[in-house]
Scaffold this motif. Structure first.
Motif, PDB file in Angstrom:
ATOM      1  N   ALA A 327       0.826  -1.209   0.000  1.00 27.53           N
ATOM      2  CA  ALA A 327       0.000   0.000   0.000  1.00 27.53           C
ATOM      3  C   ALA A 327       0.856   1.252   0.000  1.00 27.53           C
ATOM      4  O   ALA A 327       0.563   2.231  -0.706  1.00 27.53           O
ATOM      5  N   SER A 328       1.940   1.266   0.786  1.00 25.32           N
ATOM      6  CA  SER A 328       2.814   2.442   0.833  1.00 25.32           C
ATOM      7  C   SER A 328       3.510   2.680  -0.500  1.00 25.32           C
ATOM      8  O   SER A 328       3.606   3.827  -0.974  1.00 25.32           O
ATOM      9  N   ILE A 329       3.999   1.609  -1.119  1.00 26.28           N
ATOM     10  CA  ILE A 329       4.704   1.760  -2.400  1.00 26.28           C
ATOM     11  C   ILE A 329       3.746   2.236  -3.488  1.00 26.28           C
ATOM     12  O   ILE A 329       4.081   3.129  -4.293  1.00 26.28           O
ATOM     13  N   LEU A 330       2.542   1.664  -3.538  1.00 26.11           N
ATOM     14  CA  LEU A 330       1.565   2.086  -4.551  1.00 26.11           C
ATOM     15  C   LEU A 330       1.127   3.530  -4.329  1.00 26.11           C
ATOM     16  O   LEU A 330       0.927   4.282  -5.295  1.00 26.11           O
ATOM     17  N   MET A 331       0.967   3.925  -3.063  1.00 25.54           N
ATOM     18  CA  MET A 331       0.579   5.308  -2.798  1.00 25.54           C
ATOM     19  C   MET A 331       1.691   6.264  -3.204  1.00 25.54           C
ATOM     20  O   MET A 331       1.432   7.347  -3.738  1.00 25.54           O
ATOM     21  N   ALA A 332       2.949   5.875  -2.971  1.00 27.71           N
ATOM     22  CA  ALA A 332       4.072   6.705  -3.405  1.00 27.71           C
ATOM     23  C   ALA A 332       4.069   6.871  -4.925  1.00 27.71           C
ATOM     24  O   ALA A 332       4.291   7.970  -5.451  1.00 27.71           O
ATOM     25  N   ALA A 333       3.786   5.789  -5.644  1.00 28.38           N
ATOM     26  CA  ALA A 333       3.723   5.866  -7.105  1.00 28.38           C
ATOM     27  C   ALA A 333       2.595   6.792  -7.560  1.00 28.38           C
ATOM     28  O   ALA A 333       2.747   7.571  -8.513  1.00 28.38           O
ATOM     29  N   ALA A 334       1.450   6.733  -6.855  1.00 24.06           N
ATOM     30  CA  ALA A 334       0.323   7.590  -7.215  1.00 24.06           C
ATOM     31  C   ALA A 334       0.641   9.058  -6.937  1.00 24.06           C
ATOM     32  O   ALA A 334       0.269   9.940  -7.724  1.00 24.06           O
ATOM     33  N   LEU A 335       1.337   9.344  -5.841  1.00 27.10           N
ATOM     34  CA  LEU A 335       1.723  10.724  -5.545  1.00 27.10           C
ATOM     35  C   LEU A 335       2.674  11.262  -6.614  1.00 27.10           C
ATOM     36  O   LEU A 335       2.552  12.416  -7.055  1.00 27.10           O
ATOM     37  N   ALA A 336       3.635  10.440  -7.016  1.00 23.15           N
ATOM     38  CA  ALA A 336       4.572  10.861  -8.064  1.00 23.15           C
ATOM     39  C   ALA A 336       3.834  11.132  -9.372  1.00 23.15           C
ATOM     40  O   ALA A 336       4.145  12.092 -10.099  1.00 23.15           O
ATOM     41  N   SER A 337       2.843  10.313  -9.690  1.00 27.56           N
ATOM     42  CA  SER A 337       2.065  10.525 -10.916  1.00 27.56           C
ATOM     43  C   SER A 337       1.212  11.772 -10.818  1.00 27.56           C
ATOM     44  O   SER A 337       1.069  12.523 -11.798  1.00 27.56           O
ATOM     45  N   LEU A 338       0.660  12.031  -9.621  1.00 33.12           N
ATOM     46  CA  LEU A 338      -0.178  13.214  -9.438  1.00 33.12           C
ATOM     47  C   LEU A 338       0.600  14.504  -9.670  1.00 33.12           C
ATOM     48  O   LEU A 338       0.044  15.516 -10.090  1.00 33.12           O
ATOM     49  N   ALA A 339       1.925  14.452  -9.426  1.00 31.40           N
ATOM     50  CA  ALA A 339       2.756  15.641  -9.628  1.00 31.40           C
ATOM     51  C   ALA A 339       2.785  16.080 -11.085  1.00 31.40           C
ATOM     52  O   ALA A 339       3.009  17.263 -11.379  1.00 31.40           O
ATOM     53  N   ALA A 340       2.532  15.139 -12.005  1.00 27.60           N
ATOM     54  CA  ALA A 340       2.632  15.463 -13.430  1.00 27.60           C
ATOM     55  C   ALA A 340       1.267  15.595 -14.103  1.00 27.60           C
ATOM     56  O   ALA A 340       1.196  15.812 -15.316  1.00 27.60           O
ATOM     57  N   VAL A 341       0.179  15.496 -13.333  1.00 26.70           N
ATOM     58  CA  VAL A 341      -1.169  15.464 -13.911  1.00 26.70           C
ATOM     59  C   VAL A 341      -1.832  16.834 -13.833  1.00 26.70           C
ATOM     60  O   VAL A 341      -1.756  17.524 -12.812  1.00 26.70           O
TER      61      VAL A 341
END
Length: 560
Positions: A327-341
């Motif tokens: 869950a932590s790793i997937l949330m980190a990936a989602a936060l990184a993606s949100l930075a570019a959206v």
């Protein structure tokens, strides 16, 4: 006043086994009043839990509506990223300051009455916020002040609310009850923000503040009607300052709780970046209004609801610790993606996934915190957990707000994502989470009352306790290793010093010593020893080879 008790004349007493000795007819240290049968595995089948759950759900909807209103109102009053982030700080910092005192209060006073008073205080603060906004008196400092006052009410109630859950449901249903409470929060997150966005757009933020005050009345009504079964102790209640010290000591000595604290801090300090900056992401990055901001939170809430429904099946297949890592790793990936959206639809999808990850982590952390503490200190242990949680949220929000003001939102989100992923992988194995109730913290009551020539005054001390063990000389090393666990238990439950010594004149004769602050504090140790502690104590006693059980003696500092 310390209750009078019969006096037995003897020099020593054994409390390492089942034999209670000549004073076994002395009143027990606690007397449990009759309780209702809550041995059902479905928490919602328990009427009081069901009523409180629905009332809390309504209250949480009001809380989320108010949170959206406060965050959005601040973007109009002071659109600076740091000032907007201060709304998050004001809503979490009181928990950091008051969690431990509130937890101590919840362990030494009637939790039901404490909860009612805290809810009434929060209602008064929410009502004042609504009136001030409606009257056009609102400023940025005043908004932060009212947000802080409501957070004070929440901080006073939070440890007590979490601590009553084991009182409402059976032990086997505890994890499901914790998940249901998280589900209520996230159903509210799905409904509250979207509803708040519509109401704010139609009438203004004062309406959501007023609805928040009204929504809490249901919780007060349920608590008022709850006929709580209380435990009657024959020992006087702890003082607030002493109870706080005991709670901190327990947290510092409990390996299980320490794992929860470390994992909570690592996750929340980075996750707080999203909560602090989401109003600005909605407004500046995605170009949305109040309804759009509420919609983003709504998608996150829907994801959390989906995650809560999936959690029981996931726990049956995968360990809680592994779920928390993924869950932590997937949330980190989602936060990184949100930075570019910059597209609202894509951002909503990412927040839906973040919601699933969030509820998975909250369920793991809250369940592990519940399972790692004994009933006598549960509110204080949970308060320390909340302190770590909210302290990380407050400090994290302040840091990310300042960083976003200097470096921009996209870079800040990317840094938070990288930090969450890296630190999770570093600490997850050393500080594993376990929500299974593998330890029985119920009082064992197998220590008989110390035998004394005359009952010492309750506040007299310090008190030295010695336990004499006779061992085979080949077992001394293994015994010493086993006693390391006993050292942790003694210090966790009140010992200020502990030692283990071998008699130089009689090899194989070892003396365990520990010191507590007062006679009353030692009697409280008798009440605190649990079935889980008894397992280790039996393992220690198994090394003893004497004809009699280990001999325990009590020494108290002479009066001056």
């Amino acid at each position: 006043m310390f209750p009078p008790t019969p006096v037995c004349i003897n020099a020593s007493v054994n409390y390492s086994g089942d034999h209670h000795g000549p004073c076994s007819n002395r009143p027990a240290l606690r007397e449990q009043l009759p309780t209702e049968d809550i041995a059902v595995t479905n928490p919602l089948a328990v009427p009081i839990f069901r009523a409180l759950w629905f009332a809390t759900l309504v209250s949480n909807i009001g809380t989320w509506m108010s949170s959206v209103g406060a965050g959005w109102l601040m973007t109009s009053l002071a659109p600076d990223p740091l000032v907007v982030a201060l709304v998050q700080v004001a809503s979490t910092f009181p928990m950091f300051i008051l969690a431990l005192p509130a937890g101590a209060l919840a362990d030494i006073v009637d939790r039901r009455k404490l909860l009612i008073c805290a809810q009434l205080f929060a209602i008064a603060a929410a009502g004042s916020l609504a009136f001030s906004t409606w009257a056009g008196l609102m400023t940025a400092p005043l908004l932060l002040a009212f947000t802080g006052l409501m957070a004070i009410g929440a901080a006073l109630a939070a440890p007590a609310f979490q601590a009553i859950v084991p009182e409402l449901v059976a032990r086997e249903a505890l994890q499901d009850a914790v998940t249901l409470n998280g589900l209520a929060i996230n159903i509210a997150r799905a409904i509250g923000p979207a509803l708040a966005g519509l109401i704010i757009a139609a009438t203004g933020p004062e309406a959501v503040f007023a609805l928040n005050a009204l929504s809490t009345m249901g919780v007060v009504l349920v608590l008022w009607r709850w006929k709580r079964k209380t435990e009657v102790s024959l020992l006087p209640p702890e003082h607030l300052s002493g109870a706080m010290r005991v709670g901190l000591r327990y947290a510092l000595r409990s390996a299980e709780l320490q794992s929860v604290l470390v994992r909570a801090a690592v996750f929340i300090v980075f996750a707080s970046c999203l909560w602090a900056l989401l109003p600005l992401i909605a407004r500046d990055t995605l170009g949305q209004g109040a309804a759009g901001y509420g919609g983003l939170l709504g998608f996150m809430g829907i994801g959390a609801v989906v995650g809560a429904v999936l959690m029981p099946r996931l726990r049956a297949l995968v360990s809680t610790n592994r779920i928390s890592i993924v869950a932590s790793i997937l949330m980190a990936a989602a936060l990184a993606s949100l930075a570019a959206v910059k597209d609202f639809g894509v951002a909503s999808t990412l927040l839906f996934g973040i919601g699933i990850c969030w509820i998975a982590m909250m369920s793991a952390l809250n369940g592990a915190a519940q399972a790692s503490s004994a009933d006598w200190v549960k509110a204080r242990a949970l308060a320390v957990y909340l302190l770590a949680f909210q302290g990380s949220m407050s400090l994290g929000a302040l840091f990310w707000g300042a960083l976003a003001g200097a470096w921009g939102i996209p870079l800040t989100l990317s840094i938070a994502a990288a930090g969450m992923a890296v630190l999770t992988l570093l600490v997850a194995r050393r500080f594993a989470l376990n929500t299974a109730a593998t330890q029985d913290f119920a009082p064992s009551d197998h220590w008989p009352t110390p035998i004394v020539a005359a009952e010492p005054e309750a506040d007299r001390g310090p008190v030295l306790i010695t336990i004499e063990y006779h061992l085979d000389s080949n077992d001394v090393a293994a015994f010493s290793q086993t006693m390391a666990g006993m050292r942790r238990i003694r210090k966790r439950d009140g010992a200020i010093r502990w030692g283990l010594f071998e008699d130089v004149a009689r090899p194989g004769v070892l003396i365990e010593t520990f010191t507590v602050e007062s006679w009353l504090e030692h009697l409280r140790q008798h009440a605190r020893v649990s079935n889980a502690d008894r397992v280790l104590q039996d393992a220690v006693t198994a090394f003893h080879t004497g004809d009699e059980r280990p001999i325990i003696r009590h020494f108290i500092a002479p009066k001056r």
